[in-house]
Scaffold this motif. Sequence first.
Motif, mmCIF file in Angstrom:
data_model
loop_
_atom_site.group_PDB
_atom_site.id
_atom_site.type_symbol
_atom_site.label_atom_id
_atom_site.label_comp_id
_atom_site.label_asym_id
_atom_site.label_seq_id
_atom_site.Cartn_x
_atom_site.Cartn_y
_atom_site.Cartn_z
ATOM 1 N N ASP A 54 0.854 -1.373 -0.121
ATOM 2 C CA ASP A 54 0.012 0.094 0.065
ATOM 3 C C ASP A 54 0.819 1.427 -0.053
ATOM 4 O O ASP A 54 1.660 1.654 1.023
ATOM 5 C CB ASP A 54 -0.840 0.021 1.073
ATOM 6 C CG ASP A 54 -1.919 1.248 1.203
ATOM 7 O OD1 ASP A 54 -1.860 2.106 0.413
ATOM 8 O OD2 ASP A 54 -2.878 1.306 2.122
ATOM 9 N N ASN A 95 -6.432 -3.191 9.099
ATOM 10 C CA ASN A 95 -7.172 -3.770 8.200
ATOM 11 C C ASN A 95 -8.398 -2.737 7.619
ATOM 12 O O ASN A 95 -9.103 -3.322 6.767
ATOM 13 C CB ASN A 95 -7.910 -4.919 9.113
ATOM 14 C CG ASN A 95 -8.812 -4.414 10.146
ATOM 15 O OD1 ASN A 95 -8.644 -3.410 10.586
ATOM 16 N ND2 ASN A 95 -9.502 -5.408 10.887
ATOM 17 N N ALA A 96 -8.406 -1.552 8.012
ATOM 18 C CA ALA A 96 -9.237 -0.681 7.457
ATOM 19 C C ALA A 96 -8.959 -0.252 5.804
ATOM 20 O O ALA A 96 -7.898 0.404 5.829
ATOM 21 C CB ALA A 96 -9.506 0.643 8.239
ATOM 22 N N THR A 97 -9.540 -0.655 4.926
ATOM 23 C CA THR A 97 -9.101 -0.302 3.628
ATOM 24 C C THR A 97 -9.893 0.751 2.790
ATOM 25 O O THR A 97 -9.466 1.346 1.832
ATOM 26 C CB THR A 97 -9.036 -1.541 2.705
ATOM 27 O OG1 THR A 97 -10.396 -1.988 2.632
ATOM 28 C CG2 THR A 97 -8.068 -2.744 3.381
ATOM 29 N N THR A 98 -11.079 1.193 3.434
ATOM 30 C CA THR A 98 -11.974 2.299 2.593
ATOM 31 C C THR A 98 -11.090 3.772 2.514
ATOM 32 O O THR A 98 -10.257 3.870 3.504
ATOM 33 C CB THR A 98 -13.286 2.460 3.382
ATOM 34 O OG1 THR A 98 -13.236 2.871 4.761
ATOM 35 C CG2 THR A 98 -13.797 1.081 3.203
ATOM 36 N N GLU A 99 -11.580 4.657 1.929
ATOM 37 C CA GLU A 99 -10.897 5.884 1.719
ATOM 38 C C GLU A 99 -11.198 6.749 3.224
ATOM 39 O O GLU A 99 -10.533 7.679 3.550
ATOM 40 C CB GLU A 99 -11.792 6.611 0.712
ATOM 41 C CG GLU A 99 -11.073 6.088 -0.687
ATOM 42 C CD GLU A 99 -9.349 6.338 -0.736
ATOM 43 O OE1 GLU A 99 -8.860 7.177 -0.408
ATOM 44 O OE2 GLU A 99 -8.940 5.224 -1.165
ATOM 45 N N THR A 100 -12.354 6.179 3.835
ATOM 46 C CA THR A 100 -12.414 6.846 5.081
ATOM 47 C C THR A 100 -11.449 6.692 6.119
ATOM 48 O O THR A 100 -11.078 7.471 7.135
ATOM 49 C CB THR A 100 -13.899 6.159 5.763
ATOM 50 O OG1 THR A 100 -14.871 6.322 4.827
ATOM 51 C CG2 THR A 100 -14.190 6.784 7.098
ATOM 52 N N ALA A 102 -8.098 6.271 4.760
ATOM 53 C CA ALA A 102 -6.985 6.770 4.235
ATOM 54 C C ALA A 102 -6.215 7.961 5.347
ATOM 55 O O ALA A 102 -7.144 8.663 5.967
ATOM 56 C CB ALA A 102 -7.379 7.423 2.847
#
Length: 133
Positions: A54, A95-100, A102
């Motif tokens: 990432d 583990n958080a992958t959403t744009e929220t 980022a």
Amino acid sequence: MGAGDFTPAIVRKAFFDREREACFVCRRGLRWEGRGVEWSAHHRKPRGAGGTSDPRIGSIANLLIVCGSGTTGCHGRIERNREIALRVGLLIPTNATTETFAPAAVRVRRLDKTWWLLTESGRAVEVEEGIPQ
């Protein structure tokens, strides 16, 4: 350097330009020569044991310059108090992958209780307390 490491240029920009040679959290003054003992670079969203592909992990918005070495100072407090650090944006869930989640979208709180957003261009912008993450 492994995947996800901060480049020397990113660390210098955060240390000198954004943080003005102070710990992001407590604002204690730091010396460049003290890197690794007096202060360290902290990943808000951790790299993980095996590293990561990432590109946001190595971004300046994911970087905090903090006093201590990971076991001492503000860096040590972040590592020892991970639940609190998650609530105040000093850590971002791996583990958080959403744009929220980022790094540039997650505000972070200093010890003086002010809230900040860290931009991809290397700035820290103060935001109001009531703005949700």
